[in-house]
Design an enzyme around this catalytic site. Sequence first.
Site, short mmCIF file in Angstrom:
data_model
loop_
_atom_site.label_atom_id
_atom_site.label_comp_id
_atom_site.label_asym_id
_atom_site.label_seq_id
_atom_site.Cartn_x
_atom_site.Cartn_y
_atom_site.Cartn_z
N CYS A 139 0.86 -1.33 -0.17
CA CYS A 139 0.17 -0.14 -0.09
C CYS A 139 0.82 1.22 0.07
O CYS A 139 0.84 2.16 -0.84
CB CYS A 139 -1.01 0.10 1.33
N1 LIG Z 1 -2.75 -5.76 1.88
C1 LIG Z 1 -3.48 -4.69 2.45
O1 LIG Z 1 -3.28 -4.49 3.60
C2 LIG Z 1 -4.43 -3.85 1.56
C3 LIG Z 1 -5.10 -2.97 2.27
C4 LIG Z 1 -5.90 -1.98 1.73
C5 LIG Z 1 -6.17 -2.09 0.42
N2 LIG Z 1 -5.31 -3.09 -0.22
C6 LIG Z 1 -5.77 -3.31 -1.60
O2 LIG Z 1 -6.51 -4.19 -1.98
C7 LIG Z 1 -6.02 -4.70 -3.29
C8 LIG Z 1 -5.69 -6.22 -3.13
O3 LIG Z 1 -4.62 -6.22 -2.40
P1 LIG Z 1 -4.13 -7.61 -1.70
O4 LIG Z 1 -2.99 -7.32 -0.66
O5 LIG Z 1 -5.08 -8.40 -1.06
O6 LIG Z 1 -3.21 -8.43 -2.81
P2 LIG Z 1 -2.89 -10.08 -2.92
O7 LIG Z 1 -2.03 -9.92 -4.10
O8 LIG Z 1 -2.76 -10.64 -1.49
O9 LIG Z 1 -4.27 -10.69 -3.41
C9 LIG Z 1 -4.80 -10.57 -4.69
C10 LIG Z 1 -5.15 -11.81 -5.36
O10 LIG Z 1 -5.95 -11.55 -6.53
C11 LIG Z 1 -5.66 -12.64 -7.38
N3 LIG Z 1 -5.75 -12.07 -8.87
C12 LIG Z 1 -4.73 -11.51 -9.67
N4 LIG Z 1 -5.09 -11.42 -10.75
C13 LIG Z 1 -6.37 -11.77 -10.61
C14 LIG Z 1 -7.60 -11.88 -11.69
N5 LIG Z 1 -7.39 -11.38 -13.01
N6 LIG Z 1 -8.38 -12.60 -11.40
C15 LIG Z 1 -8.96 -13.16 -10.24
N7 LIG Z 1 -7.99 -13.18 -9.18
C16 LIG Z 1 -6.84 -12.38 -9.53
C17 LIG Z 1 -4.13 -13.08 -6.89
O11 LIG Z 1 -3.88 -14.24 -7.42
C18 LIG Z 1 -4.35 -12.86 -5.44
O12 LIG Z 1 -4.87 -13.94 -4.74
C19 LIG Z 1 -4.78 -3.91 -3.83
O13 LIG Z 1 -5.42 -2.94 -4.69
C20 LIG Z 1 -4.47 -3.24 -2.63
O14 LIG Z 1 -3.86 -1.97 -2.88
C21 LIG Z 1 -4.49 -4.00 0.35
#
Ligand SMILES: NC(=O)c1ccc[n+]([C@@H]2O[C@H](COP(=O)([O-])OP(=O)(O)OC[C@H]3O[C@@H](n4cnc5c(N)ncnc54)[C@H](O)[C@@H]3O)[C@@H](O)[C@H]2O)c1
Length: 428
Positions: free
Chosen positions: A260
């Site tokens: 993030c």
């Molecule tokens: N990790 C955090 O603490 C956090 C907090 C707030 C917001 N976010 C936001 O949330 C979003 C996701 O982050 P995250 O940390 O969960 O990421 P992550 O990488 O842990 O998870 C993303 C998932 O999406 C899957 N994926 C990728 N492309 C895909 C597709 N085309 N179709 C289906 N699945 C697909 C991946 O395999 C993975 O399992 C980002 O935009 C991030 O900025 C993250």
Amino acid sequence: MNLAIIGLGYVGLPLALQFARSGVRVFGLDIDAKKVAALNAGRSYIQHIPAGEIKKFVRAGKFSASADFAKIKNVDAILICVPTPLKKNRAPDLSFVLDTGRVIAPHLRRGQLVVLESTTYPGTTENELRAVLERGSGLKAGKDFHLAYSPEREDPGNPQSRVAEIPKLIGGYTPACLAAAQEVYARAIRTLVPVANCRTAEAAKLLENVFRGVNIALVNELKGVYAALDIDIWDAIAAAKTKPFGFMPFYPGPGLGGHCIPIDPFYLAWRARQAGQETRFVELAGEINRAMPEKVVARVAQALAARKKSLRGARVLVLGLAYKADVDDDRESPSYVLMNLLQARGAQVSYFDPHVPVIRPTREHPQWAGTKSVKWSRKIISAFDAVIISTAHDAINFQQLAGWSPLIVDTRNVMAKIQTAPGQVWKA
Ligand SMILES: NC(=O)c1ccc[n+]([C@@H]2O[C@H](COP(=O)([O-])OP(=O)(O)OC[C@H]3O[C@@H](n4cnc5c(N)ncnc54)[C@H](O)[C@@H]3O)[C@@H](O)[C@H]2O)c1
């Protein structure tokens, strides 16, 4: 109510479980076949998410995972939680979001709700995502299907942080879209905060993360300034935070990590440039925070030199590979930057992290894939010329470290509470 959650990572999986807990039937969709298989077998791949809960909901038929996106035909709402990384030139990479849009569009039905949760720049939902959904489905957002944006506010590693208790922002493409999204989220989240539209919700999420990045940069800069004035930044922060209003403590560190804070501000910077606006705070904070690992390495070299040792050939242990205490998430971790810099200066580098026993292959640091955490024992730890505390996991015994390591460079101020020998600990 039936839901599909797309992207079962650090954001999507806890959200899916929270809906399941609230009695909603959830289909989890992910392109990663290993994750899909693990979930259906009741296994967790995120340390702080207990497998027992997944198993319980899978058995009860409340949660199942799949890679078959046609399943969205059967749901009332689709929540998108896929990654939003940066490209090499720090431009937004919306490919995951837009690919998801393209894949689900042909299956969209009238009356369904699509919500984007991924962090992104203002305008993504109502412009880019809406365009691919409308093009692929032949339906119109706001008329045939509902469209909304609701950012995640996950706080990984904080046991007090419960998805259901964190107020959730929601912006709709139309007032009816907002109402539809509120109805869905009200099933699982206690406090909903409706905002004017999708772009305001997108902007609010970025404001939250830019605020963190800028304030961390401020204390990172002041760390050096205060050190030159023979003042300990940690003492100054502890003193300032007794002010009951108008101050919030942020802490210095070896640099920024996670999915993030190092990334999101550049989504805003990029969008601002398109509108002919500058984001000087974002750029400056980025510069300061990115310079931190270099400074830490310079401090290690200085500490070794004080013992008539050179960084070249020295055995250096990086303690903590995850970007944040008590999590197993090593994305964008400054520990990797430290390891690369130390290696480039000729040091022999190892790491210890109880939460990351072995380094998984990554695009950013392929050279470290397969490297294993060293074992925690007096014999092994005391053989390093220097130990850098990069991430202060609770599971690390810093008392033992003080007894074993001849030289500790502490970026987290954890050794302050522990008795050590003069010259043994260098703050960085
Ligand atoms: N990790 C955090 O603490 C956090 C907090 C707030 C917001 N976010 C936001 O949330 C979003 C996701 O982050 P995250 O940390 O969960 O990421 P992550 O990488 O842990 O998870 C993303 C998932 O999406 C899957 N994926 C990728 N492309 C895909 C597709 N085309 N179709 C289906 N699945 C697909 C991946 O395999 C993975 O399992 C980002 O935009 C991030 O900025 C993250």
